[in-house]
Scaffold this motif. Structure first.
Motif, short mmCIF file in Angstrom:
data_model
loop_
_atom_site.label_atom_id
_atom_site.label_comp_id
_atom_site.label_asym_id
_atom_site.label_seq_id
_atom_site.Cartn_x
_atom_site.Cartn_y
_atom_site.Cartn_z
N SER A 62 -6.72 0.13 -7.83
CA SER A 62 -6.68 -0.63 -6.58
C SER A 62 -8.10 -0.85 -6.05
O SER A 62 -9.03 -0.14 -6.42
CB SER A 62 -5.84 0.10 -5.53
OG SER A 62 -4.50 0.23 -5.97
N CYS B 215 0.83 -1.20 0.00
CA CYS B 215 0.00 0.00 0.00
C CYS B 215 0.87 1.26 0.00
O CYS B 215 1.94 1.27 0.58
CB CYS B 215 -0.92 0.00 1.22
SG CYS B 215 -1.97 -1.48 1.35
N GLY C 70 -12.17 -5.54 -2.76
CA GLY C 70 -12.05 -4.82 -1.50
C GLY C 70 -12.50 -5.71 -0.35
O GLY C 70 -12.56 -6.93 -0.48
N HIS D 198 -4.23 -3.20 -3.67
CA HIS D 198 -4.95 -3.34 -2.41
C HIS D 198 -5.52 -1.98 -1.98
O HIS D 198 -6.72 -1.75 -2.16
CB HIS D 198 -3.99 -3.90 -1.34
CG HIS D 198 -4.65 -4.32 -0.07
ND1 HIS D 198 -5.28 -3.44 0.78
CD2 HIS D 198 -4.77 -5.55 0.51
CE1 HIS D 198 -5.76 -4.10 1.82
NE2 HIS D 198 -5.47 -5.37 1.69
N THR D 199 -4.67 -1.11 -1.42
CA THR D 199 -5.14 0.19 -0.91
C THR D 199 -4.07 1.25 -1.13
O THR D 199 -2.91 1.03 -0.77
CB THR D 199 -5.47 0.11 0.59
OG1 THR D 199 -6.44 -0.91 0.81
CG2 THR D 199 -6.01 1.44 1.10
N ASN E 209 -3.26 -3.72 5.21
CA ASN E 209 -3.57 -2.34 4.80
C ASN E 209 -2.59 -1.32 5.37
O ASN E 209 -2.85 -0.12 5.37
CB ASN E 209 -5.01 -1.98 5.20
CG ASN E 209 -5.27 -2.14 6.68
OD1 ASN E 209 -4.34 -2.28 7.48
ND2 ASN E 209 -6.54 -2.12 7.07
N THR F 170 -4.47 4.56 4.99
CA THR F 170 -4.78 3.25 4.38
C THR F 170 -5.31 2.26 5.40
O THR F 170 -5.94 1.27 5.03
CB THR F 170 -3.52 2.65 3.72
OG1 THR F 170 -2.48 2.50 4.71
CG2 THR F 170 -3.02 3.53 2.59
N SER G 275 -9.20 -0.36 -3.03
CA SER G 275 -9.59 0.80 -2.22
C SER G 275 -8.66 1.95 -2.56
O SER G 275 -7.43 1.79 -2.52
CB SER G 275 -9.48 0.49 -0.72
OG SER G 275 -10.50 -0.38 -0.28
N ALA H 118 -8.91 0.62 5.37
CA ALA H 118 -9.38 -0.42 4.44
C ALA H 118 -9.70 -1.69 5.23
O ALA H 118 -8.88 -2.60 5.36
CB ALA H 118 -8.32 -0.69 3.37
#
Length: 418
Positions: free
Chosen positions: A362, A230, A396, A341-342, A259, A371, A364, A374
């Motif tokens: 991504s 992230c 997500g 991912h985030t 996250n 982050t 999220s 998430a």
């Protein structure tokens, strides 16, 4: 034990139970969840004893400290399990809801009804509390579940399974709606992910090695994410105070979660303002910094980042930092090295924030937020079965709705096609 025969039997029972669960009324499912909570409350001593046995075996086998921490069922974690069951009981039931109803020129009505996926296989490591989380979400969404925990938590999981079965029985639901695999033989995993006639989807939760193996060998659809690489990008028009707080929280709130920020990207126009202050705060927190050449020109005391650092999920107090020129380079870096991912941007520019949301690929994408948000609970899902970085079906945090699908429903009154 004949593992293949055993797993097929579990699959057959789960398939039969899934048909009963699909038509279970919301009130009955909620009662089952509350009865499970009561059973866990009443069985605290049994759970603690089973967990102690697992901990003793794990220490004897040399399990590392992080895994031991995840394995332990403290009184507070048992409280959380109980509260989680009660919270899921209060969530809206997604099953049976009909949306998008509209009339067609022919006179028929078309809509979509939300339905369970069927049988969900969940494979996880160490944390026995996942047994309760997975069972509760699968049950509330009208699915049957086959749960395969790690060998290190076998006694804890079996004790929890007894509480789950007691709750199901008391509510009048099939005890086979949630089955915990009793064998520690790894062949059980291989069998579970290769039974499309009995299992509709697999959710692996654990280390990268487990998820890679499941993704590679499964003959059943998989909901998963491999890495949590992230990013936070501090834009040239960021509020510096916000940027520092967000960058600190995204890294130091917890180190071992998917996250957590692993790479900080900073626009060159604000790097001299933000990095020295952040470096001091990270040093106090015990975070090792690894930077590009431009970062080290401002922070000469830190380690030089390698190419490998940009694509590494540390899950540790280590952070890579890159100074770059503008949003084009930031988005390019994230889409190249990130794990989808985030990722977050810190900026006061509305147009830039909208572009970041649109172009970062991504599951999220955030503006002016850490982050660490998430998460299924933070998103209002109540709980989550995991996080998906796939683009088909769920993406997500995967909550109740992610464990369902939709089918078309058609309403007519003797209509025939002309």
């Amino acid at each position: 034990m004949n593992v293949e025969a055993y797993m097929i039997e579990l699959g057959q029972r789960a398939r039969e139970a899934s048909r009963l669960m699909a038509r279970a009324e919301t009130g009955i499912k909620n009662k089952a969840l509350l009865y499970m909570a009561e059973a866990i409350e009443a069985g605290r001593d049994t759970l603690a004893s089973a967990n102690q046995q697992d901990l003793e075996n794990a220490r004897a086998s040399g399990l590392d400290a992080a895994m031991l921490d995840r394995l332990e069922l403290t009184p507070a974690r048992i409280d959380t399990m109980i509260e989680g069951l009660r919270q899921v009981a209060t969530l809206a039931d997604p099953i049976g809801g009909i949306t998008d109803m509209n009339y067609r020129p022919s006179g028929i009505q078309i809509g979509k009804m939300r339905v369970p996926l069927g049988v969900i296989g969940i494979i996880y490591e160490s944390r026995p509390n996942v047994t309760v989380e997975a069972a509760s979400l699968c049950l509330k969404s009208g699915n049957a579940a086959i749960l395969r925990g790690g060998s290190e938590s076998i006694h804890s999981n079996q004790a929890i399974a007894a509480c789950i079965a007691a709750g199901l029985k008391r509510a009048g639901l099939p005890q086979t709606a949630v089955q915990v695999v009793e064998t520690t033989d790894r062949a059980a995993v291989g069998q579970l992910i290769a039974m499309p006639e009995y299992v509709d989807v697999i959710v692996p939760r654990g280390g990268k090695g487990l998820i890679e193996r499941v993704s590679r060998d499964a003959r059943v659809p998989v909901i998963k994410h491999l890495d949590g690489i992230c990013h936070v990008f501090i834009d040239s028009e960021a509020d510096i105070s916000k940027a520092i707080n967000i960058a600190l929280n995204a890294k130091t709130h917890r180190y071992g979660t998917c996250n957590t920020m692993e790479t900080l990207l900073v626009d060159s126009s604000v790097a001299a303002k933000v990095l020295p202050e952040l470096a001091g705060a990270y040093e106090q927190a015990g975070v090792e910094l690894r930077g590009c050449e431009r970062t080290r020109a401002l922070l000469p005391q830190i380690v030089a980042a390698t190419q490998e650092d940009w694509s590494t999920e540390y899950l540790a107090p280590i952070l890579s930092i890159r100074v770059l020129d503008g949003m084009d380079e930031a988005i390019s870096h994230i889409n190249k090295y990130g794990s989808h991912h985030t990722d977050a941007i810190v900026t006061e520019n509305y147009t830039k924030s909208r572009r970041f949301l649109r172009e970062v690929d991504s599951s999220s994408v955030m503006v002016n937020a850490s982050t660490r948000f998430a998460d299924g609970f933070e998103y209002g899902l109540g709980a989550e079965i995991g996080i998906s970085t796939d683009k088909i079906h769920a993406r997500g945090p995967v909550g109740l709705e992610g464990l369902t699908s939709q089918k078309y429903v058609v309403l007519g009154d003797g209509h025939i096609r002309q």
